[in-house]
Design a protein around this motif. Structure first.
Motif, PDB file in Angstrom:
ATOM      1  N   LYS A  52       0.830  -1.197   0.000  1.00  0.00           N
ATOM      2  CA  LYS A  52       0.000   0.000   0.000  1.00  0.00           C
ATOM      3  C   LYS A  52       0.865   1.247   0.000  1.00  0.00           C
ATOM      4  O   LYS A  52       1.860   1.324   0.711  1.00  0.00           O
ATOM      5  N   LEU A  53       0.443   2.217  -0.797  1.00  0.00           N
ATOM      6  CA  LEU A  53       1.023   3.555  -0.776  1.00  0.00           C
ATOM      7  C   LEU A  53       0.054   4.414   0.013  1.00  0.00           C
ATOM      8  O   LEU A  53      -1.101   4.581  -0.388  1.00  0.00           O
ATOM      9  N   ILE A  54       0.498   4.930   1.154  1.00  0.00           N
ATOM     10  CA  ILE A  54      -0.344   5.767   2.007  1.00  0.00           C
ATOM     11  C   ILE A  54       0.048   7.216   1.779  1.00  0.00           C
ATOM     12  O   ILE A  54       1.211   7.599   1.968  1.00  0.00           O
ATOM     13  N   ILE A  55      -0.919   8.017   1.349  1.00  0.00           N
ATOM     14  CA  ILE A  55      -0.675   9.429   1.038  1.00  0.00           C
ATOM     15  C   ILE A  55      -1.339  10.269   2.114  1.00  0.00           C
ATOM     16  O   ILE A  55      -2.559  10.211   2.298  1.00  0.00           O
ATOM     17  N   ASN A  56      -0.529  11.036   2.837  1.00  0.00           N
ATOM     18  CA  ASN A  56      -1.031  11.949   3.874  1.00  0.00           C
ATOM     19  C   ASN A  56      -1.041  13.359   3.306  1.00  0.00           C
ATOM     20  O   ASN A  56       0.013  13.902   2.979  1.00  0.00           O
ATOM     21  N   ASP A  57      -2.213  13.940   3.202  1.00  0.00           N
ATOM     22  CA  ASP A  57      -2.357  15.301   2.682  1.00  0.00           C
ATOM     23  C   ASP A  57      -2.183  16.272   3.839  1.00  0.00           C
ATOM     24  O   ASP A  57      -3.042  16.382   4.709  1.00  0.00           O
ATOM     25  N   LYS A  58      -1.053  16.975   3.884  1.00  0.00           N
ATOM     26  CA  LYS A  58      -0.715  17.885   4.982  1.00  0.00           C
ATOM     27  C   LYS A  58      -1.073  19.340   4.679  1.00  0.00           C
ATOM     28  O   LYS A  58      -0.744  20.229   5.456  1.00  0.00           O
ATOM     29  N   ARG A  59      -1.726  19.595   3.525  1.00  0.00           N
ATOM     30  CA  ARG A  59      -2.061  20.972   3.173  1.00  0.00           C
ATOM     31  C   ARG A  59      -3.083  21.544   4.151  1.00  0.00           C
ATOM     32  O   ARG A  59      -4.034  20.886   4.525  1.00  0.00           O
ATOM     33  N   LEU A  60      -2.879  22.783   4.547  1.00  0.00           N
ATOM     34  CA  LEU A  60      -3.825  23.444   5.450  1.00  0.00           C
ATOM     35  C   LEU A  60      -4.973  24.074   4.675  1.00  0.00           C
ATOM     36  O   LEU A  60      -6.112  24.086   5.138  1.00  0.00           O
ATOM     37  N   MET A 109       2.238  20.144 -14.325  1.00  0.00           N
ATOM     38  CA  MET A 109       3.081  19.569 -13.276  1.00  0.00           C
ATOM     39  C   MET A 109       2.987  20.439 -12.027  1.00  0.00           C
ATOM     40  O   MET A 109       3.085  21.646 -12.101  1.00  0.00           O
ATOM     41  N   LYS A 110       2.817  19.801 -10.892  1.00  0.00           N
ATOM     42  CA  LYS A 110       2.710  20.534  -9.641  1.00  0.00           C
ATOM     43  C   LYS A 110       3.749  20.120  -8.626  1.00  0.00           C
ATOM     44  O   LYS A 110       3.788  20.647  -7.538  1.00  0.00           O
ATOM     45  N   SER A 111       4.572  19.134  -8.946  1.00  0.00           N
ATOM     46  CA  SER A 111       5.626  18.734  -8.019  1.00  0.00           C
ATOM     47  C   SER A 111       6.777  18.147  -8.812  1.00  0.00           C
ATOM     48  O   SER A 111       6.631  17.786  -9.977  1.00  0.00           O
ATOM     49  N   ARG A 112       7.895  18.035  -8.150  1.00  0.00           N
ATOM     50  CA  ARG A 112       9.030  17.354  -8.766  1.00  0.00           C
ATOM     51  C   ARG A 112       8.771  15.861  -8.811  1.00  0.00           C
ATOM     52  O   ARG A 112       7.947  15.330  -8.078  1.00  0.00           O
ATOM     53  N   ASN A 113       9.508  15.198  -9.664  1.00  0.00           N
ATOM     54  CA  ASN A 113       9.434  13.752  -9.774  1.00  0.00           C
ATOM     55  C   ASN A 113      10.142  13.137  -8.566  1.00  0.00           C
ATOM     56  O   ASN A 113      11.278  13.460  -8.289  1.00  0.00           O
ATOM     57  N   VAL A 114       9.448  12.260  -7.839  1.00  0.00           N
ATOM     58  CA  VAL A 114      10.010  11.615  -6.658  1.00  0.00           C
ATOM     59  C   VAL A 114      10.075  10.120  -6.926  1.00  0.00           C
ATOM     60  O   VAL A 114       9.080   9.504  -7.294  1.00  0.00           O
ATOM     61  N   LYS A 115      11.272   9.550  -6.736  1.00  0.00           N
ATOM     62  CA  LYS A 115      11.442   8.106  -6.921  1.00  0.00           C
ATOM     63  C   LYS A 115      11.283   7.407  -5.580  1.00  0.00           C
ATOM     64  O   LYS A 115      11.847   7.841  -4.587  1.00  0.00           O
ATOM     65  N   ILE A 116      10.486   6.331  -5.602  1.00  0.00           N
ATOM     66  CA  ILE A 116      10.333   5.527  -4.399  1.00  0.00           C
ATOM     67  C   ILE A 116      10.650   4.082  -4.749  1.00  0.00           C
ATOM     68  O   ILE A 116      10.500   3.664  -5.896  1.00  0.00           O
ATOM     69  N   ASN A 117      11.107   3.341  -3.760  1.00  0.00           N
ATOM     70  CA  ASN A 117      11.368   1.920  -3.936  1.00  0.00           C
ATOM     71  C   ASN A 117      10.494   1.176  -2.929  1.00  0.00           C
ATOM     72  O   ASN A 117      10.698   1.278  -1.730  1.00  0.00           O
ATOM     73  N   VAL A 118       9.515   0.472  -3.444  1.00  0.00           N
ATOM     74  CA  VAL A 118       8.577  -0.249  -2.588  1.00  0.00           C
ATOM     75  C   VAL A 118       9.151  -1.626  -2.306  1.00  0.00           C
ATOM     76  O   VAL A 118       9.192  -2.483  -3.175  1.00  0.00           O
ATOM     77  N   ALA A 119       9.621  -1.813  -1.074  1.00  0.00           N
ATOM     78  CA  ALA A 119      10.176  -3.101  -0.663  1.00  0.00           C
ATOM     79  C   ALA A 119       9.368  -3.702   0.486  1.00  0.00           C
ATOM     80  O   ALA A 119       9.399  -4.897   0.697  1.00  0.00           O
ATOM     81  N   ASP A 120       8.640  -2.849   1.224  1.00  0.00           N
ATOM     82  CA  ASP A 120       7.824  -3.307   2.340  1.00  0.00           C
ATOM     83  C   ASP A 120       6.358  -3.383   1.919  1.00  0.00           C
ATOM     84  O   ASP A 120       6.003  -3.017   0.802  1.00  0.00           O
ATOM     85  N   ASN A 121       5.524  -3.823   2.838  1.00  0.00           N
ATOM     86  CA  ASN A 121       4.090  -3.910   2.553  1.00  0.00           C
ATOM     87  C   ASN A 121       3.414  -2.556   2.569  1.00  0.00           C
ATOM     88  O   ASN A 121       2.273  -2.426   2.138  1.00  0.00           O
ATOM     89  N   GLU A 122       4.130  -1.557   3.070  1.00  0.00           N
ATOM     90  CA  GLU A 122       3.532  -0.245   3.221  1.00  0.00           C
ATOM     91  C   GLU A 122       4.594   0.826   3.054  1.00  0.00           C
ATOM     92  O   GLU A 122       5.678   0.718   3.611  1.00  0.00           O
ATOM     93  N   ILE A 123       4.282   1.856   2.275  1.00  0.00           N
ATOM     94  CA  ILE A 123       5.173   3.018   2.161  1.00  0.00           C
ATOM     95  C   ILE A 123       4.300   4.253   2.312  1.00  0.00           C
ATOM     96  O   ILE A 123       3.198   4.320   1.780  1.00  0.00           O
ATOM     97  N   GLU A 124       4.801   5.214   3.085  1.00  0.00           N
ATOM     98  CA  GLU A 124       4.008   6.387   3.422  1.00  0.00           C
ATOM     99  C   GLU A 124       4.683   7.641   2.879  1.00  0.00           C
ATOM    100  O   GLU A 124       5.894   7.807   3.020  1.00  0.00           O
ATOM    101  N   VAL A 125       3.877   8.513   2.253  1.00  0.00           N
ATOM    102  CA  VAL A 125       4.391   9.780   1.742  1.00  0.00           C
ATOM    103  C   VAL A 125       3.501  10.918   2.249  1.00  0.00           C
ATOM    104  O   VAL A 125       2.309  10.725   2.488  1.00  0.00           O
TER     105      VAL A 125
END
Length: 132
Positions: free
Chosen positions: A6-14, A58-74
């Motif tokens: 799972k990719l968990i996306i936390n929206d921190k915008r106020l 485009m609204k953000s830079r390109n971010v590379k992630i490596n999913v190796a676990d069952n969960e990754i949080e951004v």
């Protein structure tokens, strides 16, 4: 059947959360909900993340992630450095008006608009941070 990570996306915008955004994972676009946290299934391996608005801007830079676990949080948040730089550029227009330097005002306004556009389009106003 294998459990997908799972990719968990936390929206921190106020502010500005009422506007929907698109998350592009590699070349596949996902519409983000308006909630604070969202989960997406993703495959193992390396992926590229980028925030888009409307399908092409485009609204953000390109971010590379490596999913190796069952969960990754951004975390998704505003790029406050870009906001601060554009705020200073725009406030400097008022400084030119106060100093009565109207001769340079038109060219400076065009410069500020160009600089704002370049910063917003090429650097992006959003930031994606991978939680460790």
């Amino acid at each position: 059947r294998q459990i997908m990570p799972k990719l968990i996306i936390n929206d921190k915008r106020l502010i500005g959360r009422e506007n929907g955004l698109n998350l592009r994972i590699d070349e596949k676009s996902h519409k983000l909900s308006l909630g604070r946290t969202q989960e997406l299934e993703i495959e193992y391996g390396e992926h590229n993340l980028r925030i888009f608005e409307l399908f092409f801007m485009m609204k953000s830079r390109n971010v590379k992630i490596n999913v190796a676990d069952n969960e990754i949080e951004v975390d998704l948040n505003y790029n406050y450095i870009i906001f601060f730089v554009t705020l200073l550029l725009n406030l400097s227009i008022f400084l030119l008006i106060l100093l009565k330097l109207e001769n340079f005002l038109l060219f400076y306004i065009l410069f500020v608009l160009l600089a704002d556009s370049i910063l917003m389009l090429f650097v992006g106003i959003f930031e994606i941070k991978v939680k460790e």
